[in-house]
Design an enzyme around this catalytic site. Sequence first.
Site, mmCIF file in Angstrom:
data_model
loop_
_atom_site.group_PDB
_atom_site.id
_atom_site.type_symbol
_atom_site.label_atom_id
_atom_site.label_comp_id
_atom_site.label_asym_id
_atom_site.label_seq_id
_atom_site.Cartn_x
_atom_site.Cartn_y
_atom_site.Cartn_z
ATOM 1 C CB CYS A 2 -0.946 0.105 1.190
ATOM 2 S SG CYS A 2 -2.056 -1.269 1.388
ATOM 3 N NE ARG A 27 5.038 1.263 -0.142
ATOM 4 C CZ ARG A 27 6.043 1.025 0.676
ATOM 5 N NH1 ARG A 27 7.258 1.282 0.283
ATOM 6 N NH2 ARG A 27 5.846 0.526 1.864
ATOM 7 C CD1 TRP A 75 -0.794 -6.146 -2.949
ATOM 8 C CD2 TRP A 75 -1.019 -6.715 -0.799
ATOM 9 N NE1 TRP A 75 -0.531 -7.486 -2.834
ATOM 10 C CE2 TRP A 75 -0.664 -7.864 -1.529
ATOM 11 C CE3 TRP A 75 -1.224 -6.836 0.575
ATOM 12 C CZ2 TRP A 75 -0.492 -9.111 -0.932
ATOM 13 C CZ3 TRP A 75 -1.057 -8.077 1.174
ATOM 14 C CH2 TRP A 75 -0.688 -9.195 0.410
ATOM 15 C CG ASN A 101 0.204 1.948 3.824
ATOM 16 O OD1 ASN A 101 -0.818 2.057 3.177
ATOM 17 N ND2 ASN A 101 1.359 2.463 3.441
ATOM 18 N N GLY A 102 -1.113 -1.325 6.704
ATOM 19 C CA GLY A 102 -0.897 -2.195 7.854
ATOM 20 C C GLY A 102 -2.172 -2.934 8.227
ATOM 21 C CD GLU A 485 15.279 -14.609 -7.700
ATOM 22 O OE1 GLU A 485 14.641 -15.100 -6.758
ATOM 23 O OE2 GLU A 485 15.062 -13.459 -8.133
ATOM 24 C CE LYS A 489 12.167 -12.272 -9.776
ATOM 25 N NZ LYS A 489 12.879 -12.196 -8.561
ATOM 26 C CD GLU A 492 8.423 -12.391 -8.660
ATOM 27 O OE1 GLU A 492 7.854 -12.015 -7.628
ATOM 28 O OE2 GLU A 492 9.653 -12.330 -8.794
ATOM 29 C CG HIS A 508 14.821 -38.358 -5.175
ATOM 30 N ND1 HIS A 508 15.033 -39.679 -4.809
ATOM 31 C CD2 HIS A 508 16.042 -37.841 -5.466
ATOM 32 C CE1 HIS A 508 16.340 -39.914 -4.845
ATOM 33 N NE2 HIS A 508 16.966 -38.812 -5.250
ATOM 34 C CE LYS A 607 10.861 -3.836 -5.387
ATOM 35 N NZ LYS A 607 11.391 -4.997 -6.123
HETATM 36 C C1 F6R Z 1 10.332 -11.491 -5.763
HETATM 37 C C2 F6R Z 1 10.331 -10.492 -4.724
HETATM 38 C C3 F6R Z 1 9.947 -10.900 -3.347
HETATM 39 C C4 F6R Z 1 10.839 -10.193 -2.320
HETATM 40 C C5 F6R Z 1 10.364 -10.495 -0.900
HETATM 41 C C6 F6R Z 1 11.257 -9.862 0.131
HETATM 42 O O1 F6R Z 1 10.739 -10.964 -6.968
HETATM 43 O O2 F6R Z 1 10.615 -9.363 -4.950
HETATM 44 O O3 F6R Z 1 10.010 -12.278 -3.194
HETATM 45 O O4 F6R Z 1 12.149 -10.634 -2.500
HETATM 46 O O5 F6R Z 1 9.058 -10.006 -0.743
HETATM 47 O O6 F6R Z 1 11.295 -8.476 -0.008
HETATM 48 P P1 F6R Z 1 12.445 -7.612 0.631
HETATM 49 O O7 F6R Z 1 13.707 -7.997 -0.051
HETATM 50 O O8 F6R Z 1 12.042 -6.209 0.379
HETATM 51 O O9 F6R Z 1 12.494 -7.958 2.086
#
Ligand code: F6R
Length: 612
Positions: A2, A27, A75, A101-102, A485, A489, A492, A508, A607
């Site tokens: 948010c 965000r 969000w 937010n929260g 990773e 990527k 998502e 397995h 984010k």
């Molecule tokens: C994936 C992504 C998330 C963040 C995770 C942690 O692309 O961005 O998985 O890595 O939410 O976020 P931070 O690094 O801000 O603690």
Amino acid sequence: MCGIVGYIGKRNSLPIIIEGLKRLEYRGYDSAGVSIINDKDEIISFKQAGKVNKLEEALDVDKFQGNIGIGHTRWATHGVPNDTNAHPHYDMDKNIMIVHNGIIENYKLIKNRLIEEKYTFTTDTDTEILANLINYHHKNTNDFETAVRLALLEVEGTYGIACLCAKEPDKILVARKGSPLMLGIGNEEILVASDASAIINHTKNVIYLEDGEMAALERGSFHLKTIEDKDIYRNIEVLDFLLDDIEKGGYDHFMLKEICEQPDTIQNTYRGRINFETGVAKLGGLDSIAEKLFKAKRIIITACGTAWHAGLVGEYMLEHYCRIPVEVEYASEFRYRRPIISTDDVVILISQSGETADTLAALREAKKFGATTIGIVNVIGSTIAREVDAGTYVHAGAEIGVASTKAFTCQVMSLALITLMIANEKKTVSHHDLIKLAKELKQIPEKIARMVGMKDSYKEVAMKFKDAKNFLYLGRGFNFPVALEGALKLKEISYIHAEGYPAAEMKHGPIALIDENMPVVFIAPKDRTYDKIISSIMEVKARNGVIIAIASEGDDNINSYSDFVLRVPKTAALFAPIINIIPLQFLSYYIAAARGCNVDQPRNLAKSVTVE
Ligand code: F6R
């Protein structure tokens, strides 16, 4: 998670708020809304489901004139993302207007109490309950500031809030606990935002609010206090990034820009922190706890998502080169399994945003047990950066694309520097090898630049898989976290189901999925696991799987085993994840873009995850 933005000053607030919301949209972007105090001192408000652009189109700009206002991009946590649940929220009497937010954890208790007081509610949100609670206290005290304070004293959970009061239309009240908020101090104007990107176009002078603090903003002045009513004096800090850093700069998406920036960002991570003649790394931010780090009996790394993948790479690095036992924990699990932590342990928290709620909670848990805490953080001045015992900024610059790319490689580079620093001190790597590693490190930006130059070859392969339904990513050793990773990527941003596994684990279980419709990405550079990876490739081939190999330049042998080959420069194991993730970032980007997905703002994601 948010976004909040607010303005009080002499200018018309709406364009400033809308511009801020657009910058904060990464965000959260389920719904958006604004409230303005007009020249008749009335609060006028408009909100709806959908993105800020839609809100802007639908707003009657002529009506929304006034130089005090607040805005929000959401969000969803409590209540589906619809027009009603969008922020800002009024109390029942339309006296208090709030963006939040929260999560208010004791919202039910408060709601039941307010219902007894004949309060009524129209939304499913916890925020509306807070608005009514403030109104309740306002009725009793007739003072906006006191009402907000008393309400917040009752609240359990997290909040970053900005609120207006119809009966005191000349101020904005803001407060924070567990959800970031900062003031931007301009010339006879004050801004408030949940992150600097919404402020930077107007002022670089900021004040970060700490948990349990609030501020009353008036035209050209403000005062800070705790919610327990103690006055606070805090110095203004100056932001050190430019607006350009958070613009797309000619790229179609932030994600593509951020992938392509990595030759520079990686250099920013190590600049001034390694002596290339001696191979000795030194991270100034860790000086105060260096002895503890060198003597650590155990290192625990904790993080979420992509940062957790960086942490896994860190485990391979630190155990391989420094011979220190390392455990890597999801921050969200860390404190719920009664971790055994001692004062000899060092706990490393990795976070791009520095605000992830679970990572922050893990940090506080580690501190409670007396462990030494180290942050590897990107956002300067963020909560985790401020609360750790010592830390190192990764200097990736603002990362706007929701899918983390450059922050990941910079986190891994930071871990590599820590590894080199410990290895030098403990003499677990010879002087000669340290110099070799440092030489290799210096070449990483140029190697990434070469891959950026090869992006069309990655794109060509991506185009063949834009309609795939599933993907498997397999790697071994240092490249196992890269497989995780790469899969994250892809899923998502393209919504294609993808899983990462250690290559040998395929036998397995996941091997049951292999058929001619299953693309399998093998991270297969020429390293000590190469022969084993080739065996796994053969096993997939024998079951008609489609092989995409991430292979070293000059390795022609792999061509005969693979359907598609994405080339990567050779490097040392320590830096392999930084190099090998790059084609996977491009692969997911181009697949998602070809599917018409909103690459920078994938559905359901945000984010910075500031709720647990
Ligand atoms: C994936 C992504 C998330 C963040 C995770 C942690 O692309 O961005 O998985 O890595 O939410 O976020 P931070 O690094 O801000 O603690």
